[in-house]
Design a protein around this motif. Sequence first.
Motif, PDB file in Angstrom:
ATOM      1  N   THR A 130       0.840  -1.190   0.000  1.00 16.58           N
ATOM      2  CA  THR A 130       0.000   0.000   0.000  1.00 16.58           C
ATOM      3  C   THR A 130       0.884   1.252   0.000  1.00 16.58           C
ATOM      4  OG1 THR A 130      -1.334  -1.272   1.543  1.00 16.58           O
ATOM      5  CG2 THR A 130      -2.079   0.952   1.079  1.00 16.58           C
ATOM      6  N   LEU A 131       1.990   1.162   0.736  1.00 17.27           N
ATOM      7  CA  LEU A 131       2.862   2.322   0.899  1.00 17.27           C
ATOM      8  C   LEU A 131       3.935   2.415  -0.175  1.00 17.27           C
ATOM      9  CD1 LEU A 131       3.354   1.920   4.728  1.00 17.27           C
ATOM     10  CD2 LEU A 131       1.933   3.639   3.587  1.00 17.27           C
ATOM     11  N   PHE A 132       4.258   1.258  -0.765  1.00 20.56           N
ATOM     12  CA  PHE A 132       5.395   1.205  -1.674  1.00 20.56           C
ATOM     13  C   PHE A 132       5.304   2.147  -2.870  1.00 20.56           C
ATOM     14  CE2 PHE A 132       8.133  -1.163  -4.798  1.00 20.56           C
ATOM     15  CZ  PHE A 132       9.321  -0.800  -4.199  1.00 20.56           C
ATOM     16  N   PRO A 133       4.121   2.280  -3.520  1.00 21.42           N
ATOM     17  CA  PRO A 133       4.045   3.181  -4.677  1.00 21.42           C
ATOM     18  C   PRO A 133       4.527   4.595  -4.363  1.00 21.42           C
ATOM     19  CG  PRO A 133       2.079   1.868  -4.589  1.00 21.42           C
ATOM     20  CD  PRO A 133       2.843   1.555  -3.332  1.00 21.42           C
ATOM     21  N   ALA A 134       4.250   5.079  -3.174  1.00 25.08           N
ATOM     22  CA  ALA A 134       4.690   6.436  -2.813  1.00 25.08           C
ATOM     23  C   ALA A 134       6.213   6.512  -2.824  1.00 25.08           C
ATOM     24  CB  ALA A 134       4.152   6.807  -1.432  1.00 25.08           C
ATOM     25  N   GLY A 161      17.184   4.598   0.692  1.00 24.72           N
ATOM     26  CA  GLY A 161      17.608   5.849   1.321  1.00 24.72           C
ATOM     27  C   GLY A 161      16.489   6.856   1.459  1.00 24.72           C
ATOM     28  N   ALA A 162      15.310   6.542   0.877  1.00 25.86           N
ATOM     29  CA  ALA A 162      14.188   7.459   0.984  1.00 25.86           C
ATOM     30  C   ALA A 162      13.716   7.599   2.426  1.00 25.86           C
ATOM     31  CB  ALA A 162      13.047   6.989   0.090  1.00 25.86           C
ATOM     32  N   VAL A 163      14.190   6.707   3.288  1.00 27.65           N
ATOM     33  CA  VAL A 163      13.783   6.720   4.695  1.00 27.65           C
ATOM     34  C   VAL A 163      13.883   8.127   5.292  1.00 27.65           C
ATOM     35  CG1 VAL A 163      14.362   5.868   6.987  1.00 27.65           C
ATOM     36  CG2 VAL A 163      14.454   4.328   5.041  1.00 27.65           C
ATOM     37  N   LEU A 164      15.050   8.766   5.116  1.00 27.51           N
ATOM     38  CA  LEU A 164      15.258  10.087   5.696  1.00 27.51           C
ATOM     39  C   LEU A 164      14.360  11.128   5.043  1.00 27.51           C
ATOM     40  CD1 LEU A 164      19.108  10.377   6.156  1.00 27.51           C
ATOM     41  CD2 LEU A 164      17.339  10.197   7.896  1.00 27.51           C
ATOM     42  N   THR A 165      14.376  11.119   3.701  1.00 24.21           N
ATOM     43  CA  THR A 165      13.590  12.110   2.967  1.00 24.21           C
ATOM     44  C   THR A 165      12.108  11.988   3.312  1.00 24.21           C
ATOM     45  OG1 THR A 165      15.193  11.772   1.235  1.00 24.21           O
ATOM     46  CG2 THR A 165      13.282  13.107   0.680  1.00 24.21           C
ATOM     47  N   GLU A 166      11.624  10.753   3.377  1.00 25.46           N
ATOM     48  CA  GLU A 166      10.206  10.551   3.688  1.00 25.46           C
ATOM     49  C   GLU A 166       9.882  11.061   5.090  1.00 25.46           C
ATOM     50  OE1 GLU A 166       9.330   6.446   3.030  1.00 25.46           O
ATOM     51  OE2 GLU A 166       9.464   6.638   0.856  1.00 25.46           O
ATOM     52  N   THR A 167      10.797  10.867   6.003  1.00 25.56           N
ATOM     53  CA  THR A 167      10.561  11.339   7.365  1.00 25.56           C
ATOM     54  C   THR A 167      10.506  12.863   7.399  1.00 25.56           C
ATOM     55  OG1 THR A 167      11.845   9.445   8.084  1.00 25.56           O
ATOM     56  CG2 THR A 167      11.333  11.097   9.738  1.00 25.56           C
ATOM     57  N   PHE A 180       9.743  14.969   5.004  1.00 28.25           N
ATOM     58  CA  PHE A 180       8.601  15.565   4.287  1.00 28.25           C
ATOM     59  C   PHE A 180       7.278  14.872   4.592  1.00 28.25           C
ATOM     60  CE2 PHE A 180      12.298  16.831   1.820  1.00 28.25           C
ATOM     61  CZ  PHE A 180      12.035  18.177   1.619  1.00 28.25           C
ATOM     62  N   SER A 181       7.213  14.084   5.659  1.00 25.32           N
ATOM     63  CA  SER A 181       6.019  13.297   5.993  1.00 25.32           C
ATOM     64  C   SER A 181       5.451  12.617   4.756  1.00 25.32           C
ATOM     65  CB  SER A 181       4.908  14.158   6.596  1.00 25.32           C
ATOM     66  OG  SER A 181       5.424  15.079   7.466  1.00 25.32           O
ATOM     67  N   TRP A 182       6.338  12.026   4.019  1.00 31.73           N
ATOM     68  CA  TRP A 182       5.932  11.348   2.784  1.00 31.73           C
ATOM     69  C   TRP A 182       5.477   9.944   3.161  1.00 31.73           C
ATOM     70  CZ3 TRP A 182       5.867  13.677  -1.925  1.00 31.73           C
ATOM     71  CH2 TRP A 182       5.676  12.868  -3.051  1.00 31.73           C
ATOM     72  N   PRO A 183       4.234   9.585   2.933  1.00 29.09           N
ATOM     73  CA  PRO A 183       3.741   8.296   3.445  1.00 29.09           C
ATOM     74  C   PRO A 183       4.250   7.096   2.661  1.00 29.09           C
ATOM     75  CG  PRO A 183       2.039   9.397   2.189  1.00 29.09           C
ATOM     76  CD  PRO A 183       3.216  10.306   2.168  1.00 29.09           C
ATOM     77  N   GLY A 184       5.528   6.841   2.744  1.00 23.40           N
ATOM     78  CA  GLY A 184       6.106   5.725   2.001  1.00 23.40           C
ATOM     79  C   GLY A 184       6.629   4.654   2.923  1.00 23.40           C
ATOM     80  N   VAL A 185       7.344   3.704   2.337  1.00 22.46           N
ATOM     81  CA  VAL A 185       7.845   2.575   3.109  1.00 22.46           C
ATOM     82  C   VAL A 185       8.900   3.004   4.123  1.00 22.46           C
ATOM     83  CG1 VAL A 185       8.575   0.205   2.835  1.00 22.46           C
ATOM     84  CG2 VAL A 185       7.727   1.413   0.886  1.00 22.46           C
ATOM     85  N   GLY A 186       9.685   3.996   3.756  1.00 24.96           N
ATOM     86  CA  GLY A 186      10.765   4.431   4.634  1.00 24.96           C
ATOM     87  C   GLY A 186      10.241   4.928   5.956  1.00 24.96           C
TER      88      GLY A 186
END
Lengths: 329, 337
Positions: B94-98, B275-281, B283-289
Amino acid sequence: MALLDIRNLSVSFATRSGAFRAVDSVDVVVDSNEVLGIVGESGSGKSVAMLAVMGLLPWTATVTADAMTFDGRDLRTLGTRERRRIIGRDIAMIFQEPMSSLNPCFTVGFQIGETLKTHLHMDKPARRARTLELLEQVGITDPERRLSAFPHQLSGGMSQRIMIAMAIACRPKLLIADEPSTALDVTIQAQILDLLVALRRDTGMALVLITHDMGVIAETAEQVVVQYAGRQVEQSPTRELFRDPHHPYTFGLLAALPERATGRRLPAIAGVVPGQFDKLPGCTFAPRCPHASDLCHSQVPPRAPARLGKALCWTPLVNGVPQHSAVAS
Amino acid sequence: MVLYFLKRAALTIPTFFALMFLTFAAIRLVPGDPVEVRVGERGISPERLAQFRHELGLDQPVWKQFFDYVWALLHGDFGTSVVTNEKVLTEFFTLFPATVELSLSAILFAVMIGVPAGAIAAVKRGSWYDQTLMSISVVGFSMPIFWWGLLLIMLVAERLHLTPVSGRIDLIKFYFEPVTGFMLIDSVLSGQKGALLDALHHLVLPVIVLGTVPLATIARMTRSSMLEVLGEDYVRTARAKGLSPFRVIGLHALRNALIPVVTVIGLSVGSSMAGAVLTETIFSWPGVGKWLIEAIGRRDYPALQGGVMLISAIVISVNLLVDVIYGVINPRIRHGR
């Protein structure tokens, strides 16, 4: 009028430690359908002079000449766009290392077709037909299959044939071959040279053959230019040059051919080629010349008349004997 | 070619086993377990604690837990999240596409700018352009992502109001059910005016932040590879054919120069997903990271193990795909085997 007419060509390169003159006052005249051999050792400026004609020198090079015309057009004043219309079409060049001169990422058919498309604006079927014809002309067996071959699938001899096919694609008036057989096996060398001579006979193009092999010159060239350390030291018809060399350097080169050696030890030219930054006020060959005098060391020699091979020498040789009065006459 | 591919694929199997072990061990080295985190500081009777532990299988010996985990994985069962009670596989996808949307956009951004910039620098070697670009790329390469992200938010979003601060789309203006999970596609499918533009607008900052390191790497790589290729004999041949400088450089040289760059691009795709973990955190990006970071906090063993395994599987597949593409652009490899 000569097809290629170059007078007093000099090329120098800007280097970190000052200018280095790779070609110094060289004259090259090539008539239509003529084979001119340029001979000299590595670093004598043979290739650089021809790369200057092609406009392929790096930007660090400065080219000066009193005249530089091809087919009646002044190459010095030609813009890069106009020059690109001539090179690859009317003047073509092949190089020493056929294996690395073909682009590994493209097929043989693409690389030959590209020349046809650029200069003759042929459409795809016409390009294919002409490419097959060219491959056959340069003696490639099974040309249909070779069209889609990549360079790494070809042998050295075959790569050079492809290079030749590419060079003659637009029926050039002049083909410059820069040591075309040096990197190849001896048997293949002969085949490639035979091919070049045959093509020149069939198409009527002129051929400039750069080599360091006197044997190649003897077999193929009609006129010979001998270069030493950037200067042109002798120029005469091939037969004349081999019969009676007028410059001590040419004399030394020919004497060193195993076929001509008489003693048990092969004669050699003593010393080494002057280095890039050796400033020699006089004749560049003087340090190695058995006949050199003080004059030779201090002043650049004048050019002898055509009957003495235009030798750049204070005392040109006749039958191996220095002529002290020759220059005055 | 097929055989080559199968061989490469087979070689990844040991990697997976090593990964299973590492993810399993690493999370257990962190103090605390899911039960303790959930119970918090309120305190709970020892009987209830034991019961919870038993339900989650945490009262078993560690080696048995590991074998149960491996056994389940081999049957395609990634487990159930301790926190949400959702299947890990469902949550992940569910989260992966983001995440994919973000990292692919970042790589696209890095390639579109990095390759031409690097190629031009090589052609104009030693010029002020070259020197400036290479200095900037060192800075970009060594930029701490977290700091860089905050800096951009402060300057571009807060001070200049050029972009939104966080999220994937303005949820007050636009709302639609996800169809593909890719915001760019869903916003078009929704038919709402301006939705796509708004989604793109939200992508700008995260893409710059995530794309900076790959951009610097790709630009430097293209430059050095191009420098090498420009001295090759076949480039001289191309010029001797009377081709335009654009064709000589853009086709004959670049095609060869890109061979090593493709490897770097492929690796960047993989590492940017991880590495999207940091970026997602940031920008509150609802992804796997972001989800993984939260899972660490909650000691959600199944979610973490499953998530890391899945990301690894995807990174490995991407690398495999790069090998295949490598063969397509480099004929010497295609015919070599």
